[in-house]
Every structure is written in C-alpha cells, then in structure tokens.
Design a protein around this motif. Structure first.
Motif, PDB file in Angstrom:
ATOM      1  N   GLU A   7    -104.038  60.975 -29.200  1.00 15.46           N
ATOM      2  CA  GLU A   7    -105.286  61.266 -28.636  1.00 15.46           C
ATOM      3  C   GLU A   7    -104.965  61.409 -26.955  1.00 15.46           C
ATOM      4  O   GLU A   7    -105.435  62.414 -26.293  1.00 15.46           O
ATOM      5  CB  GLU A   7    -106.654  60.335 -28.787  1.00 15.46           C
ATOM      6  CG  GLU A   7    -107.041  60.454 -30.050  1.00 15.46           C
ATOM      7  CD  GLU A   7    -108.184  59.130 -30.219  1.00 15.46           C
ATOM      8  OE1 GLU A   7    -108.446  58.444 -29.368  1.00 15.46           O
ATOM      9  OE2 GLU A   7    -108.637  59.048 -31.337  1.00 15.46           O
ATOM     10  N   LEU A   8    -104.391  60.531 -26.555  1.00 20.09           N
ATOM     11  CA  LEU A   8    -104.052  60.439 -24.898  1.00 20.09           C
ATOM     12  C   LEU A   8    -102.911  61.610 -24.672  1.00 20.09           C
ATOM     13  O   LEU A   8    -103.316  62.334 -23.669  1.00 20.09           O
ATOM     14  CB  LEU A   8    -103.402  59.161 -24.517  1.00 20.09           C
ATOM     15  CG  LEU A   8    -104.412  58.042 -24.640  1.00 20.09           C
ATOM     16  CD1 LEU A   8    -103.488  56.644 -24.339  1.00 20.09           C
ATOM     17  CD2 LEU A   8    -105.242  58.021 -23.641  1.00 20.09           C
ATOM     18  N   GLN A   9    -102.035  61.854 -25.514  1.00 21.54           N
ATOM     19  CA  GLN A   9    -101.414  63.042 -25.205  1.00 21.54           C
ATOM     20  C   GLN A   9    -102.064  64.212 -25.425  1.00 21.54           C
ATOM     21  O   GLN A   9    -101.817  65.045 -24.594  1.00 21.54           O
ATOM     22  CB  GLN A   9     -99.997  62.812 -26.488  1.00 21.54           C
ATOM     23  CG  GLN A   9     -98.944  61.960 -26.216  1.00 21.54           C
ATOM     24  CD  GLN A   9     -97.932  61.823 -27.351  1.00 21.54           C
ATOM     25  OE1 GLN A   9     -98.273  61.950 -28.338  1.00 21.54           O
ATOM     26  NE2 GLN A   9     -96.799  61.870 -26.731  1.00 21.54           N
ATOM     27  N   GLN A  34    -101.195  59.422 -13.394  1.00 21.63           N
ATOM     28  CA  GLN A  34    -102.553  59.463 -14.141  1.00 21.63           C
ATOM     29  C   GLN A  34    -102.515  59.008 -15.638  1.00 21.63           C
ATOM     30  O   GLN A  34    -103.202  58.102 -16.285  1.00 21.63           O
ATOM     31  CB  GLN A  34    -103.275  60.585 -14.133  1.00 21.63           C
ATOM     32  CG  GLN A  34    -103.924  60.888 -12.638  1.00 21.63           C
ATOM     33  CD  GLN A  34    -104.406  62.207 -12.507  1.00 21.63           C
ATOM     34  OE1 GLN A  34    -104.223  63.197 -13.601  1.00 21.63           O
ATOM     35  NE2 GLN A  34    -105.257  62.445 -11.424  1.00 21.63           N
ATOM     36  N   THR A  35    -101.360  59.570 -16.361  1.00 20.31           N
ATOM     37  CA  THR A  35    -101.061  59.288 -17.650  1.00 20.31           C
ATOM     38  C   THR A  35    -100.621  57.845 -18.071  1.00 20.31           C
ATOM     39  O   THR A  35    -100.739  57.279 -18.991  1.00 20.31           O
ATOM     40  CB  THR A  35    -100.127  60.379 -18.356  1.00 20.31           C
ATOM     41  OG1 THR A  35    -100.605  61.590 -18.055  1.00 20.31           O
ATOM     42  CG2 THR A  35     -99.954  60.108 -19.566  1.00 20.31           C
ATOM     43  N   GLU A  71     -94.232  62.134 -20.039  1.00 20.95           N
ATOM     44  CA  GLU A  71     -95.347  61.787 -20.999  1.00 20.95           C
ATOM     45  C   GLU A  71     -94.616  61.285 -22.393  1.00 20.95           C
ATOM     46  O   GLU A  71     -95.134  60.229 -22.860  1.00 20.95           O
ATOM     47  CB  GLU A  71     -96.168  62.962 -21.150  1.00 20.95           C
ATOM     48  CG  GLU A  71     -97.126  62.720 -22.280  1.00 20.95           C
ATOM     49  CD  GLU A  71     -97.868  63.855 -23.082  1.00 20.95           C
ATOM     50  OE1 GLU A  71     -99.245  64.006 -23.155  1.00 20.95           O
ATOM     51  OE2 GLU A  71     -97.091  64.922 -23.239  1.00 20.95           O
ATOM     52  N   GLU A  72     -93.835  61.893 -22.869  1.00 18.13           N
ATOM     53  CA  GLU A  72     -93.165  61.606 -24.353  1.00 18.13           C
ATOM     54  C   GLU A  72     -92.527  60.093 -24.077  1.00 18.13           C
ATOM     55  O   GLU A  72     -92.642  59.426 -24.749  1.00 18.13           O
ATOM     56  CB  GLU A  72     -92.152  62.758 -24.697  1.00 18.13           C
ATOM     57  CG  GLU A  72     -91.536  62.203 -25.874  1.00 18.13           C
ATOM     58  CD  GLU A  72     -92.368  62.311 -27.069  1.00 18.13           C
ATOM     59  OE1 GLU A  72     -92.064  61.574 -28.061  1.00 18.13           O
ATOM     60  OE2 GLU A  72     -93.331  62.882 -27.145  1.00 18.13           O
ATOM     61  N   HIS A  87     -92.418  50.979 -16.145  1.00 20.26           N
ATOM     62  CA  HIS A  87     -92.036  51.367 -14.742  1.00 20.26           C
ATOM     63  C   HIS A  87     -91.831  52.803 -14.903  1.00 20.26           C
ATOM     64  O   HIS A  87     -91.141  53.375 -15.668  1.00 20.26           O
ATOM     65  CB  HIS A  87     -90.966  50.704 -14.249  1.00 20.26           C
ATOM     66  CG  HIS A  87     -91.239  49.259 -13.935  1.00 20.26           C
ATOM     67  ND1 HIS A  87     -91.389  48.673 -12.881  1.00 20.26           N
ATOM     68  CD2 HIS A  87     -90.939  48.347 -14.995  1.00 20.26           C
ATOM     69  CE1 HIS A  87     -91.569  47.440 -13.013  1.00 20.26           C
ATOM     70  NE2 HIS A  87     -91.396  47.174 -14.340  1.00 20.26           N
ATOM     71  N   VAL A  88     -92.318  53.697 -13.824  1.00 20.63           N
ATOM     72  CA  VAL A  88     -92.070  55.078 -14.037  1.00 20.63           C
ATOM     73  C   VAL A  88     -91.844  55.555 -12.577  1.00 20.63           C
ATOM     74  O   VAL A  88     -92.943  55.219 -11.444  1.00 20.63           O
ATOM     75  CB  VAL A  88     -93.349  56.004 -14.334  1.00 20.63           C
ATOM     76  CG1 VAL A  88     -92.993  57.411 -14.354  1.00 20.63           C
ATOM     77  CG2 VAL A  88     -93.619  55.658 -15.875  1.00 20.63           C
TER      78      VAL A  88
END
Length: 161
Positions: A7-9, A34-35, A71-72, A87-88
């Motif tokens: 759903e988030l994707q 945000q993701t 995202e993936e 962490h991103v």
C-alpha cells in the motif's frame, strides 16, 4: 506487514504519477525522505535520513530511478531485515547520484542478491550505466550510483534528520 508495504509503495507511485506532469519539480531526495518516514512509522523503525546537493535540473528518468530504487531498497529492508533502524543517504554532485540504504538487521539471506526486487534494480541501473553494491556487516548496506548526463547542480545541504 507485506500488504501495508505494498500500500505504501502504491501511494508513493501515485505521488510520482501526479508529479509527472511537472517533472522539473520532482525531488527524489524529498520523496525518499517522506517514504522513509512513512515506512518507518508503519514498521516501528527508527528513520535516519540525510541529503546533500541539489540537482537543479536533471533528466526525469534519472530522478525517477533514484526514487524507485531507493523506495525498493527501503521496502526490502523493512520487510526482510528485522532491523530497528533504517538509514538513507542521498547525495548528488556534478558527476553522479549516490544513494545508500543501510539497516541494522540480520542481513540478506540470499547473499547473491538474486531476489526479484534486486534484479529489477540491477536492470534499471544497467540501462542508466549505474551500479549496485551490497555489503553485509551488522545488517545490510546497499550502495547505488547513477551517473549524471547533463543537468545543473547546486551546492547546498538539502536537509538531514
């Protein structure tokens, strides 16, 4: 958990679709932040995000690739790692985009990274001349580079948090 991640994707992809009419406004770093916050809130993970540099003008397919790949990788980490922290880091400079997604979980079970998500990432990167490197120390870290071809770069720290 898997249903919620799907759903988030979908929500994130719908946002991308909405922005496609104005591709100059698409900021993959902001969308990834945000993701990350959404995924981490939903999965009870601690988010850590940083970004440096801003691509004032960039080819839309590069911006989309940075977002979709990030995202993936975040979804994979949330779904499979058992991590407590995600962490991103997104960096853009005159030569390339750099994306690092790191977790403190149990690491990838399939060490060659041959799952469908990673295969799709590798295929997307191959088309753009990019790379994916995976490391497994106290969790998993994915290092992505995507070369820039044209576009304008502005030196500034976008945000961190």
């Amino acid at each position: 958990m898997e249903k919620r991640l799907q759903e988030l994707q979908k929500e994130a992809r719908d946002l991308i679709a909405d922005l496609r009419g104005d591709k100059e406004r698409l900021d993959p770093a902001l969308l990834l932040k945000q993701t990350l916050e959404t995924i981490c809130a939903d999965q009870q993970l601690m988010p850590v995000f940083s970004a440096e540099g801003t691509a004032v003008r960039e080819r839309p397919e590069i911006k989309e690739a940075v977002f979709y790949i990030g995202e993936e990788l975040m979804a994979n980490a949330a779904k499979h790692s058992g991590a407590g922290t995600l962490h991103v880091t997104v960096t853009v400079n005159p030569v390339q985009w750099e994306l690092v997604v790191r977790d403190d979980g149990r690491g990838i079970r399939n060490r060659d990274g041959a799952g469908y998500g990673l295969t799709g990432i590798r295929q997307r990167l191959e088309k753009l001349g990019g790379t994916l490197k995976l490391e497994h120390h106290d969790g998993t870290a994915a290092f992505v580079t995507i070369p820039r071809r044209g576009g304008t770069w502005l030196v500034q720290t976008a945000f961190s948090g």
